[in-house]
Design a protein around this motif. Structure first.
Motif, PDB file in Angstrom:
ATOM      1  N   THR A 352       0.848  -1.182   0.000  1.00  0.00           N
ATOM      2  CA  THR A 352       0.000   0.000   0.000  1.00  0.00           C
ATOM      3  C   THR A 352       0.881   1.228   0.000  1.00  0.00           C
ATOM      4  O   THR A 352       1.797   1.345   0.819  1.00  0.00           O
ATOM      5  N   LEU A 353       0.607   2.150  -0.919  1.00  0.00           N
ATOM      6  CA  LEU A 353       1.396   3.353  -1.066  1.00  0.00           C
ATOM      7  C   LEU A 353       0.603   4.552  -0.577  1.00  0.00           C
ATOM      8  O   LEU A 353      -0.547   4.752  -0.959  1.00  0.00           O
ATOM      9  N   PHE A 354       1.226   5.360   0.305  1.00  0.00           N
ATOM     10  CA  PHE A 354       0.633   6.596   0.786  1.00  0.00           C
ATOM     11  C   PHE A 354       1.511   7.748   0.299  1.00  0.00           C
ATOM     12  O   PHE A 354       2.651   7.888   0.748  1.00  0.00           O
ATOM     13  N   LEU A 355       0.967   8.548  -0.611  1.00  0.00           N
ATOM     14  CA  LEU A 355       1.740   9.649  -1.168  1.00  0.00           C
ATOM     15  C   LEU A 355       1.662  10.875  -0.268  1.00  0.00           C
ATOM     16  O   LEU A 355       0.772  10.994   0.578  1.00  0.00           O
ATOM     17  N   PRO A 356       2.594  11.823  -0.442  1.00  0.00           N
ATOM     18  CA  PRO A 356       2.601  13.025   0.400  1.00  0.00           C
ATOM     19  C   PRO A 356       1.284  13.800   0.292  1.00  0.00           C
ATOM     20  O   PRO A 356       0.613  13.788  -0.748  1.00  0.00           O
ATOM     21  N   ALA A 357       0.955  14.492   1.370  1.00  0.00           N
ATOM     22  CA  ALA A 357      -0.319  15.209   1.429  1.00  0.00           C
ATOM     23  C   ALA A 357      -0.445  16.234   0.310  1.00  0.00           C
ATOM     24  O   ALA A 357      -1.538  16.479  -0.199  1.00  0.00           O
ATOM     25  N   ARG A 358       0.669  16.823  -0.119  1.00  0.00           N
ATOM     26  CA  ARG A 358       0.602  17.862  -1.143  1.00  0.00           C
ATOM     27  C   ARG A 358       0.146  17.304  -2.494  1.00  0.00           C
ATOM     28  O   ARG A 358      -0.247  18.053  -3.386  1.00  0.00           O
ATOM     29  N   LEU A 359       0.233  15.975  -2.650  1.00  0.00           N
ATOM     30  CA  LEU A 359      -0.153  15.364  -3.920  1.00  0.00           C
ATOM     31  C   LEU A 359      -1.573  14.827  -3.913  1.00  0.00           C
ATOM     32  O   LEU A 359      -2.086  14.411  -4.940  1.00  0.00           O
TER      33      LEU A 359
END
Length: 370
Positions: A352-359
């Motif tokens: 599972t990938l969690f990308l940065p909030a800005r994205l």
């Protein structure tokens, strides 16, 4: 409890003793070494657990045995057989920093322009110098890394009961890693990739903090990526480190696992304070511009799964997925690219990938098994 924490290897020796020949090795991986371990007269372990106030430099040729299984480090506590165990086939001490930079530049010049990168690996708790060198060589070999591999060996005690000694050695070792990063940044490398495992991630954060607080932030701009694998860092300490660093190098990725037993015991030793590598606060990491890869369901989610997972090795081979995962500033990154790339690799549904909030909003982060 401490036995579980020792998931970083057994008591290996280098194989530099007389009588070891590299003819039986299936492959040879050159590894540059920068260390603030003290030099030793023992060829089995040419650098001891004693702390040095200055960096020592060397280059090793590490033999990969013919029976090697990807993800494993086959070692011996006696003189190794290169046909069956990892072995140091050659050892060349390098006198000083200037000559070390020259040696790195010479190695970079031999590579294709696309591969003129320096890959720095920082080992974890309970490693002697042989074990950490062999792990670096295993990662370089199994992941097909074409960069120049530079190993930073901080003075771990290399013994199960010495957890507190190792935590103290993190502080001793941080300036040495900061200097190593500075050296790598001064070479002709196109960029530098830095990976820290377990307690080695603590060394990484302290080194980045040292560079930032000493006015050497320019070296942080030379990074092509920073990865913390199973970081054994208190979440509050990490926030303090990140505050001092300021803008983290990008892309910045952390590999976490809720099933990491070693970090679970580390948390108990620390009085119950959560560790970053356990995925205790993913939202906090995202808010700081960090990409989080959750490997809890991948091949047991063990403490060293980052180095041993065949699935991760296949994903690294898939350039589309790696660009989407790590180079998150690229406008071309699309959820469809992530899904298509992951679908091509067996076992990727465990990630599972969690990308940065800005994205969030620009790139979907809710698709399972990205």
């Amino acid at each position: 409890m401490l036995a579980v924490l020792s998931g970083c290897g057994g008591r290996a020796v280098t194989g530099l003793q007389a009588g070891v020949s590299g003819e039986k090795s299936a492959a040879v991986v050159p590894i540059f070494l920068a260390t603030n371990r003290a030099r030793s007269d023992n060829p089995a372990l040419p650098y001891s657990a004693e702390r040095s106030q200055m960096l020592n430099f060397a280059e090793f040729d590490i033999g990969i045995p013919g029976n090697h299984m990807p993800g494993r480090v086959e070692t011996s506590s006696r003189v190794p057989d290169p046909a069956r165990q990892f072995a140091a086939l050659d050892y060349r001490p390098i006198e000083d920093r200037k000559r070390f930079v020259a040696a790195l530049n010479a190695a970079l010049a031999k590579r294709a322009p696309a591969d003129r990168e320096i890959f720095i690996f920082v080992h974890g708790y309970n490693n002697n110098v042989a074990e950490s060198l062999f792990r670096n060589a295993q990662i370089t070999h199994d992941y097909g890394i074409n960069s120049v591999s530079l190993h930073y060996a901080w003075p771990s005690g290399g013994a199960i009961p010495l957890y507190v000694f190792d935590r103290d050695s993190v502080i001793v070792g941080r300036r040495g890693l900061a200097e190593t990063i500075e050296i790598a940044a001064q070479t002709n490398a196109t960029n530098v990739v830095l990976v820290g495992h377990s307690m080695g991630a603590y060394v990484v954060m302290e080194a980045l903090r040292d560079l930032a607080l000493s006015g050497r932030q320019r070296y942080l701009q030379r990074f092509g990526g920073v990865v913390l694998a199973a970081p054994d860092i208190d979440i509050d300490a990490f926030q303090s480190q990140a505050d001092d660093i300021g803008k983290l190098p990008q892309p910045f990725t952390i590999i976490v696992s809720r099933r990491d037993r070693a970090l679970g015991f580390s948390r108990r030793i620390a009085g119950g304070h959560p560790r970053v590598g356990s995925g205790a606060d993913i939202a906090l990491l995202q808010s700081r511009g960090i990409t989080v890869l959750d490997v809890s369901e991948l091949e047991g989610g063990t403490h060293s799964v980052f180095a041993s997972s065949k699935t991760l090795m296949k994903l690294v081979d898939n350039s589309r997925l790696m660009r989407a995962t790590l180079d998150d500033e690229k406008a071309s990154t699309e959820p469809s690219a992530l899904a298509a790339s992951a679908a091509a690799v067996e076992g990727a549904t465990s990630l599972t990938l969690f990308l940065p909030a800005r994205l969030i909003g620009r790139i979907a982060t809710t698709t399972p098994s990205q």
